[in-house]
Design an enzyme around this catalytic site. Structure first.
Site, PDB file in Angstrom:
ATOM      1  CB  ALA A 180      -0.764  -0.067   1.334  1.00 37.10           C
TER       2      ALA A 180
ATOM      3  CB  ALA B  67      11.211  -0.854   9.103  1.00 37.03           C
TER       4      ALA B  67
ATOM      5  CG  HIS C 298      -3.897 -14.089   2.582  1.00 37.73           C
ATOM      6  ND1 HIS C 298      -4.422 -15.213   1.742  1.00 37.73           N
ATOM      7  CD2 HIS C 298      -2.862 -13.933   1.916  1.00 37.73           C
ATOM      8  CE1 HIS C 298      -3.933 -15.414   0.851  1.00 37.73           C
ATOM      9  NE2 HIS C 298      -2.930 -14.836   0.748  1.00 37.73           N
TER      10      HIS C 298
END
Length: 516
Positions: free
Chosen positions: A21, A42, A454
């Protein structure tokens, strides 16, 4: 695109997390030259991360240097096992280490979001953003996009076990689909893959690389965000650690959390946004009472897998090491398929299963899983220290319907193995070494149950007491803060999550820019 400059004091938009995203949002927002965008990741950059580029060996990335190394809580229903839950820790996030499956499930999955309280979120609203993201090899249709950032292809020369799945399904009277993202999803099909010219197409490569020349986009890797800066009821930026102690950067317009279904709720809680009882237990001051943060955790349980000894050498891996998928119903009365399987061009087994059976040599798997699980878990704090991972528990098999469906999934894999298409490829089953029934099948499910990777739902979108964000992805009770990743999905779609996350991020960018 600035990648090495010292961070300025403030940017218009600060995007936390350079994954599926975050890369989409940073690229789309920075198309406006009048705004400045900072993307913080990160993990390391994707340039030079050669192992992520090879589709057929993606599974070797799991548990390695580009993985956060999270683990679900030990589950007594799985014999006390703690299931690893890989998450990408590299630019591109999980799109840089996943199986590259581009699959959006069925329209009902997204209509269920609106029914759950996410006003205006349904398949019709999301379809333009799926299409906007795609460069589908078959060209533009009513359901597919062409010319978008993400090249989507099917295997040009499928591995025999992938072709065998299509043939076996057909022999059992199941449909063989030309496109798994077409109008129907029930049946077998070659997989849609984010692969082009034999290389992975992550969101970092598809969205960020073309934006490299934009002076208003700054991308910093190896920077860990450890908290949000909240002034009154407004989020004004983030605290981060780039290896030189805690520093701050301000967001003049908005802070956008795209850290995923594990890290986004974790950051909210560390910043005093969440269940007040839990926050106080860890000595965190309560800024906004949102008890739903971390709740509604959903994931798809996967069986690793049903393994067969091949009659012939399997040869080099192709495509994503699989190449074909199958969807079907555990109960004919269901409105949509709930079971899903894929092929694996090699062994696919948990350590517990591998210890019980001989899986050496040329062994391949057909691995079933449940895409409409009823079990729901939660994510909770373990510590107020940002370096301490939260507790993550999907509560696999806590709803007995899930166990029954997975047992039915095992049976169907053995039905497939008995067809002429697969009997030509299979010497004999090895793990399990025969069709199981009753208690045996249930025990195998408990030993073999793992994850599709998921994780979703932990910052659920809606307006009820457990909702965390509204229909424009704004965190309830906090100005200047949105969440745009799998955590906002109120209902987990019956598919791999990369495609819906990309579409969600595309729509989030449009909402932020006032285009919708």
């Amino acid at each position: 695109m600035n990648t090495t400059e010292r961070l300025r004091v403030a940017y218009d938009y600060v995007v936390v997390g350079g994954g599926s995203a975050g890369c989409v949002l940073a690229a789309r927002l920075s198309q406006d030259p009048c705004v400045t965008v900072l993307l913080l990741e990160a993990g390391p950059g994707h340039a030079g991360a050669e192992p992520v580029d090879h589709p057929e060996t993606w599974a070797t990335l799991l548990g390695g240097e580009y993985d956060w190394g999270h683990t679900y809580e030990p589950n007594p229903l799985l014999g006390g096992r703690a299931v690893p839950i890989p998450r990408g820790r590299v630019l591109g996030g999980s799109s840089s280490i996943n199986a590259m499956l581009w699959y959006r499930g069925c329209a009902d999955d997204y209509d269920a979001w609106e029914e759950a309280g996410a006003k205006g979120w349904n398949f019709r609203a999301l379809l333009p953003y799926f299409r906007r993201a795609e460069d589908w090899e078959g060209g533009a249709t009513e359901l597919r996009g062409e010319g978008g950032p993400l090249r989507i292809t099917r295997p040009a020369d499928p591995h025999p076990i992938a072709s065998g799945l299509l043939g076996a399904a057909s022999e059992l009277g199941m449909a063989v689909l030309d496109d798994s993202n077409g109008p129907d999803i029930e049946g077998a099909s070659l997989a849609n893959l984010t692969v082009a010219d034999g290389r992975r197409v992550s969101t970092a490569r598809a969205y960020l690389d073309p934006a490299a020349g934009r002076p208003n986009l700054t991308v910093r890797t190896d920077v860990t965000v450890i908290g949000l800066l909240v002034d009154g009821n407004r989020c004004v930026g983030v605290q981060y650690d780039a290896g030189h102690g805690v520093e701050e950067v301000r967001a003049e317009a908005e802070t956008l959390l795209c850290a995923g279904a594990i890290s986004s709720p974790h950051l909210l809680m560390l910043s005093g946004i969440g269940d007040p009882l839990q926050l106080r237990e860890h000595g965190i001051g309560v800024r906004v009472e949102l008890p739903g943060v971390g709740r509604n955790l959903q994931d798809h349980p996967l069986l690793m897998g049903v393994n067969f000894r091949s009659k012939n050498p399997l040869g080099p891996g192709r495509d994503n090491g699989g190449g074909a998928i199958l969807n079907w119903k555990s109960d004919p009365a269901l409105p949509q398929p709930d079971l899903h399987a894929f092929v694996v061009q090699g062994v696919h087994a948990t350590p517990e299963v591998a210890a019980r059976y001989d899986i050496a040599g040329d062994v391949f798997a057909v691995s079933p899983g449940l895409m409409r699980a009823h079990s729901v878990g939660e994510l909770t704090l373990r510590s107020a220290d940002p370096a301490v991972a939260p507790r993550i528990d999907p509560r696999y098999l806590s709803d007995p319907r899930d166990l029954a469906a997975l047992v039915a999934g095992l049976d169907r894999i053995f039905d497939l193995a008995g067809t002429l298409s697969y009997r030509a490829l299979i010497d004999h089953p090895v793990a399990p070494d025969r069709r199981l029934s009753g208690a045996e099948a249930e025990e195998f499910v408990r030993r073999s149950c793992a994850t599709f990777f998921h994780t979703a739902g932990t910052c659920s979108m809606g307006y009820g007491p457990d909702a965390v964000v509204d229909s424009e992805l704004r965190v309830h009770g906090v100005e200047g803060l949105r969440v745009a990743d799998a955590s906002v999905m109120p209902v987990l779609p019956s598919c791999n999550t990369n495609a819906p996350v990309v579409a969600l991020a595309e729509r989030a960018a449009a909402l932020i820019r006032g285009e919708e």
